[in-house]
Design a protein around this motif. Structure first.
Motif, mmCIF file in Angstrom:
data_model
loop_
_atom_site.group_PDB
_atom_site.id
_atom_site.type_symbol
_atom_site.label_atom_id
_atom_site.label_comp_id
_atom_site.label_asym_id
_atom_site.label_seq_id
_atom_site.Cartn_x
_atom_site.Cartn_y
_atom_site.Cartn_z
ATOM 1 N N UNK A 1 2.421 -12.912 5.503
ATOM 2 C CA UNK A 1 2.093 -12.972 4.081
ATOM 3 C C UNK A 1 2.560 -14.287 3.470
ATOM 4 N N UNK B 1 -4.033 -2.619 9.677
ATOM 5 C CA UNK B 1 -4.331 -3.664 8.678
ATOM 6 C C UNK B 1 -3.557 -3.390 7.398
ATOM 7 N N UNK B 2 -3.571 -2.126 6.964
ATOM 8 C CA UNK B 2 -2.904 -1.804 5.701
ATOM 9 C C UNK B 2 -1.414 -2.116 5.776
ATOM 10 N N UNK C 1 -0.334 -5.790 5.555
ATOM 11 C CA UNK C 1 -0.474 -6.456 4.257
ATOM 12 C C UNK C 1 0.262 -5.735 3.129
ATOM 13 N N UNK C 2 0.005 -4.427 2.971
ATOM 14 C CA UNK C 2 0.429 -3.773 1.728
ATOM 15 C C UNK C 2 1.953 -3.703 1.539
ATOM 16 N N UNK D 1 3.342 -7.107 0.783
ATOM 17 C CA UNK D 1 2.870 -7.608 -0.511
ATOM 18 C C UNK D 1 3.615 -6.912 -1.646
ATOM 19 N N UNK E 1 -2.874 4.678 4.491
ATOM 20 C CA UNK E 1 -3.347 3.419 3.907
ATOM 21 C C UNK E 1 -3.496 3.561 2.395
ATOM 22 N N UNK F 1 -0.149 3.417 0.660
ATOM 23 C CA UNK F 1 0.394 2.051 0.592
ATOM 24 C C UNK F 1 -0.308 1.272 -0.511
ATOM 25 N N UNK F 2 -1.594 1.582 -0.746
ATOM 26 C CA UNK F 2 -2.314 0.928 -1.833
ATOM 27 C C UNK F 2 -1.787 1.350 -3.189
ATOM 28 N N UNK G 1 1.274 -0.502 -3.826
ATOM 29 C CA UNK G 1 0.999 -1.898 -4.186
ATOM 30 C C UNK G 1 0.565 -2.000 -5.648
ATOM 31 N N UNK H 1 0.785 -12.883 -5.751
ATOM 32 C CA UNK H 1 0.207 -12.740 -4.411
ATOM 33 C C UNK H 1 -0.995 -13.668 -4.252
ATOM 34 N N UNK I 1 -8.140 -2.858 3.335
ATOM 35 C CA UNK I 1 -7.600 -1.749 4.130
ATOM 36 C C UNK I 1 -7.429 -0.490 3.290
ATOM 37 N N UNK I 2 -7.020 -0.650 2.033
ATOM 38 C CA UNK I 2 -6.774 0.541 1.217
ATOM 39 C C UNK I 2 -8.086 1.230 0.856
#
Lengths: 316, 406
Positions: A39, A231-232, A235-236, A239, A290, A293-294, A297, B104, B115-116
């Motif tokens: 990141x 993927x999640x 990144x998440x 971030x 996922x 995690x969103x 975020x 970000x 992804x989300x």
């Protein structure tokens, strides 16, 4: 009586839910750890690219060895990740193409090749398909021989743990050690490449090692939880953690916390959530992890103490 | 009918009305994807379209659920397209919002949204699988694309929307070019950069949602990226780059759809992507402008010129030559014999090279402002860069110097 209830629920919980939750947590943390550095180096999408090329790697390994055992598949997936990173570099240099486009070109092509190989070769006898690659099978990683919490001390029962669990644990320890041992080097080269080179850090080798660590995490996690979580989690959580603090150490800590929360809540909501609405079916745990995690975020984007860029504080 | 026969007949639209329509639709889709992708590529935001395409999945699921709730079987394509457009628009705005409002970077926002949204879409799909009403089978086809069993009404929808997107690209080409190359300048001339950026991504969104059925949401981004990258190998001009990208995209869509129609078990999306990659590979290797082969040849030619020149200068100074390649080049040009002694031709060429070097040395010292001197590369003979008068002038200076020394 309450004790009886707890033991009864405990046995079922240990058998059906404990291992998937632990595997989910291990996978989430293994991906979130290298994700922190990706990141900050603006390479967040390397994780995306790598998790796409894992599929062709696994298919290629299957075509070569004809078996579906873990070691050749992990080797194949790791090799595919390295091939992909090499291809991205070549296309970037040769075509003078921006990194994003080179990356998109390589991973879609390799993914397409993987899907096509999967369709034209007879892989129906074995358990790989695109759905599985995307979603994983977290729910099915149950611990048949567990009788209850006591089984955690029983070597016979322990030997029947799903193999993904010890594998992910080893990978997590390996990645943790890599980050711990090269903490100073990683930190300096992430924030100031020129300074890192000036004091003698081999930055190229270090970035390559980081990509390899990312690939290992992706491959190990992919097998258990599918590429969406991979993927999640790359990144998440990092971030979200980035919006919490200005210190790298704390950021890594926060990302581990967020990854763990996502894994636990995601699994619980997916497994038990529909029951609260009266539905007898569970939903995809990978997708739910996922999604959680969103949500984390979004919350940190709205309320994280360090969400603004420096100098942007005054603006509302 | 063999595969090849079928392929050839389908290629010329002889294999039935339906597959012809699918092929034309995929071709139009590829053309609009290639031309829209060209601007996104020039704006260096290729992967934003990856977030857009993955963000369609929750919309597909929700649209299906809503349509089932109203009593349909949930497979009406325009409805699914509208649903996917809404959710990918939300995804696109989320990417914008995260990059604008927080610290970000865009790549992190892309990865997070991708992804989300995709994960949430999968949650919805697993809910749909447990629903008793509606015909949910086939929703997974939106992941990788499928033309098998496509309805004529669906193919027409795709063809019309593809043509509209191409028209939209044509109308917006000027402001989009301006923004892609120089957003600051565009802003000073009164173009609203943010709106044009949104329009550009809106185009990607249109292409994505109409491509869902044929290419699938995982791979549609390839149709936006590969054709422009391919086109970039052939030209340095925007207009022709967009044309070439549209052509490559159209051909990939058309040929890919025909190939997959000839072998019905194959998913369409991956084939279209691999055909596009084939065009890319050919361009990357053989394009005369930037291709691998051309630049390898250029490199070799340059290397030979350097070795030849340095070899001749060494001959003129009677220095021994050890480098194998230099010796080989001099021998092959007939400048030296096998034992390394200069031939008569070699001595002439060496003297010429030495004179050229001396002239350049003087020219660079005495005329540093001259345009020819600015292009000095140590290889080009001075006669090709300067007029005979100038060279005569330089020779006089050389004579003066030698006179002065004597």
């Amino acid at each position: 009586m309450i004790d009886d209830l707890i033991t009864a629920m405990g046995a079922e919980f240990v058998q059906l839910s404990l291992t998937p939750i632990v595997i989910g947590i291990l996978a989430a943390i293994a991906c979130a750890l290298p994700g922190n550095f990706l990141l900050l180096r603006r390479q967040a999408l390397i994780g995306d690219a790598i998790s796409h090329v894992v599929l062709p790697g696994i298919v290629a390994a299957f075509l070569i060895t004809g078996t579906i055992s873990a070691v050749p598949m992990m080797l194949g997936a790791g090799a595919a990740a390295i091939v992909a990173v090499g291809m991205i570099e070549i296309i970037k240099r040769l075509g003078r193409v921006e990194p994003g486009a080179a990356m998109g070109l390589v991973f879609t092509t390799l993914f397409a090749a993987g899907v096509l190989f999967l369709e034209i070769t007879d892989t129906s006898s074995v358990h790989i398909d695109v759905q599985h690659a995307l979603l994983g099978n977290l729910e099915s990683l149950i611990w048949f021989d567990a009788q209850g919490w006591g089984s955690l001390l029983d070597p016979v029962a322990l030997s029947t743990l799903p193999p993904q669990l010890p594998r992910l644990a080893i990978v997590l320890v390996g990645i943790g050690l890599f980050i711990l041992l090269f903490w100073k080097e990683l930190k300096i080269s992430t924030f100031d490449v020129s300074f890192a080179e000036a004091i003698g850090i081999r930055t190229k080798i270090l970035s390559f090692a980081l990509v390899v660590a990312t690939a290992i995490a992706a491959v190990a996690a992919f097998d258990a939880v599918g590429s969406i979580i991979v993927i999640a989690m790359f990144v998440c959580p990092p971030a979200s953690a980035r919006l919490m603090t200005n210190q790298l150490g704390r950021q890594v800590g926060w990302s581990v916390v967020f990854a763990t929360i996502s894994a636990i809540l995601g699994y619980v909501f997916a497994g038990y959530g529909p029951g609260w609405f009266g539905s007898p079916y569970a939903v995809s745990a990978a997708g739910m992890i996922a999604s959680i995690s969103g949500v984390i975020l979004i919350l940190t984007c709205l309320f994280g103490p360090q969400r603004k860029r420096t100098g942007q504080q005054a603006e509302a | 009918m063999s595969f090849l026969d079928y392929f050839i007949s389908a290629l010329f639209l002889q294999a039935g009305y339906n597959s012809a329509l699918v092929a034309v639709g995929a071709g139009l889709l590829g053309m609009s994807a290639g031309s829209a992708g060209a601007f996104i590529f020039l704006r260096k935001r290729a992967l934003v379209s990856d977030a857009i395409s993955h963000a369609t999945l929750p919309g597909v699921g929700l649209a299906f659920m809503i349509m089932v709730a109203f009593g349909s079987d949930g497979r009406w394509l325009p409805g699914l397209i509208i649903g996917s457009a809404v959710s990918s628009a939300i995804g696109l705005l989320m990417v914008e919002w995260i990059t604008r409002k927080t610290r970000l970077t865009e790549d992190a926002a892309i990865g997070a949204v991708l992804s989300v949204f995709f994960g949430f879409g999968i949650v919805l799909l697993t809910i749909i699988q447990t629903m008793s009403s509606g015909r949910q089978a086939g929703l997974e086809n939106f992941l990788l694309g499928s033309t098998a069993g496509m309805l004529i009404s669906e193919a027409t929808t795709i063809a019309v929307a593809g043509a509209l997107a191409a028209l939209f690209v044509f109308l917006l080409r000027r402001p989009m070019t301006l923004v892609a190359f120089d957003p600051e300048y565009a802003a000073t001339t009164g173009v609203n950069v943010r709106n044009i950026d949104l329009a550009m991504m809106g185009l990607a969104l249109i292409v994505t949602v109409i491509g869902l059925k044929i290419v699938g949401l995982i791979l549609i981004v390839a149709l936006l990226i590969i054709p422009p990258v391919t086109a970039r190998f052939w030209t340095n001009q925007v207009g022709s780059m967009i044309g070439i990208a549209a052509g490559v995209g159209g051909l990939s869509g058309y040929v890919g759809a025909v190939l997959s129609a000839a072998e019905a078990s194959l998913p369409t999306g991956p084939i279209i992507v691999l055909v596009a990659f084939g065009f890319f590979l050919i361009s990357a290797l053989f394009s005369p402008l930037r291709g691998g082969l051309a630049s390898a040849l250029r490199h070799q030619r340059f290397q030979r010129r350097v070795h030849r020149r340095q070899g001749l200068l060494s001959l003129s100074r009677r220095e021994p030559i050890y480098d194998g390649l230099t010796l080989r080049i001099l021998r092959r040009s007939g400048f030296i014999r096998r034992d390394g002694v200069a031939t008569a031709r070699g001595r002439v060429a060496a003297a010429k090279a030495a004179r050229d070097e001396a002239r350049w040395a003087v020219a660079r010292r005495m005329l540093p402002e001259d345009s020819a001197v600015e292009h000095y590369d140590g290889l080009t003979p001075i006669e090709r860069m300067m007029t005979p008068d100038q060279i005569a002038e330089i020779d006089r200076m050389i004579l003066d110097q030698q006179g002065g020394m004597a």
